[in-house]
Design an enzyme around this catalytic site. Structure first.
Site, PDB file in Angstrom:
ATOM      1  N   HIS A   1       0.833  -1.209   0.000  1.00 34.96           N
ATOM      2  CA  HIS A   1       0.000   0.000   0.000  1.00 34.96           C
ATOM      3  C   HIS A   1       0.865   1.254   0.000  1.00 34.96           C
ATOM      4  CE1 HIS A   1      -2.951   3.010   1.139  1.00 34.96           C
ATOM      5  NE2 HIS A   1      -2.157   3.351   2.142  1.00 34.96           N
TER       6      HIS A   1
ATOM      7  N   SER B   1      -3.889   0.667  -4.618  1.00 39.42           N
ATOM      8  CA  SER B   1      -3.150  -0.473  -4.064  1.00 39.42           C
ATOM      9  C   SER B   1      -4.077  -1.616  -3.674  1.00 39.42           C
ATOM     10  CB  SER B   1      -2.339  -0.036  -2.839  1.00 39.42           C
ATOM     11  OG  SER B   1      -3.195   0.459  -1.821  1.00 39.42           O
TER      12      SER B   1
END
Length: 298
Positions: free
Chosen positions: A161, A226
């Protein structure tokens, strides 16, 4: 609004060593090897101080395989659903797709592009420190990876992420400047309420922002870019125009796909209007926004 701590497993250190406190429903909760690995990675980050060498993580074959899987799955989704500014930053940064990069490696790529660098985080970074550091061109990044049983899902921000989402965004100088201005806004806050307002607007822009580009709704928020699942679902959300008061006060659940998102009308609305909001923000801004809303409604 949400409590930032909900996003991260708490990390503590005592005479017995470092402990990462995973929730019972975490995919790695019942995996002792994964727990130990998280603690091995968290320890150096927890003890790291600015000026120290950035801790290097010797990623395992299994961890590199998770990185490869996610990169391969996200690449076609990015081409189809991400804004041009993200794609351009991603190409310029040129992250490896076959292995997990080191944080100082990512920083070396970002420095000539936007001046940003990554600092290691064991887990939760205090709100004022995390956002305030953006003003200095610093983004705090975790170094651990999600559990291997669910490579396309993580209940908390991991290095995928942080780097695939935020790192590639930071490679775009215009978007990086918006983040820097958010950091400056956080630094000006003298109240927790003001800081939380900045964090919540950041959530609906830099984390979960969407944008109309060439007649299509595309993603620019790192949380969407992400996420293997949510990036496919954001066009089904309720899409609203930018409304900073609503963004700073609406209740939302971080554990589910976001049902309501706020859209910029092109890159200029992000860099100019959102950037201006952060550039001018102070603790009195929410009150001014509410007063303006009440005048419009009366």
């Amino acid at each position: 609004m949400f409590e930032e701590g909900q996003l991260y497993a708490p990390v503590t250190e005592d005479e017995n060593g470092v402990t990462v406190h995973l929730t019972d429903d975490h995919p790695g909760a019942n995996d002792p090897e994964y727990r130990r690995r998280r603690e091995v990675i968290a320890g150096p980050a927890l003890r790291w101080r600015p000026g120290d060498p950035v801790p290097q993580v010797e990623y395992t074959d299994a961890e590199n395989a998770i990185w490869r899987t996610v990169c391969a799955e996200l690449a076609p989704k990015h081409e189809r659903l991400a804004i041009r500014g993200f794609l351009e930053g991603k190409e310029a940064l040129g992250l490896p797709t076959d292995r997990v990069p080191q944080l100082d490696e990512v920083s070396a790529g970002l420095q000539p592009l936007s001046g940003f660098r990554l600092h290691p985080a064991a887990g939760l970074v205090p709100l004022d420190q995390f956002y305030g550091s953006l003003a200095d061109g610093v983004f705090h990044s975790t170094q651990y990876l999600r559990h291997g049983s669910q490579p396309l899902y993580t209940p908390e921000p991991d290095i995928i992420h942080e780097v695939v989402g935020h790192g590639n965004l930071l490679a775009n100088p215009a978007i990086a400047e918006v983040k820097r201005r958010a950091g400056e806004a956080a630094r000006r806050c003298e109240t927790e309420a003001g800081l939380q307002f900045v964090a919540d607007v950041f959530w609906f822009t830099i984390e979960f922002g969407v944008m109309y580009e060439d007649g299509e709704l595309r993603a620019y928020g790192a949380g969407l870019l992400s996420s293997y699942g949510e990036i496919e679902e954001f066009r089904g959300a309720t899409i609203l125009p930018l409304d900073f008061y609503s963004m700073g006060t609406v209740e939302y659940d971080i554990s589910h796909y976001q049902p309501t998102l706020f859209a910029c009308d092109g890159m200029s609305e992000l860099t100019e209007r959102v950037g201006e909001f952060f550039a001018e923000f102070d603790d009195d801004t929410p009150g001014r926004l509410l007063a303006a809303r009440n005048r419009t409604a009366s």
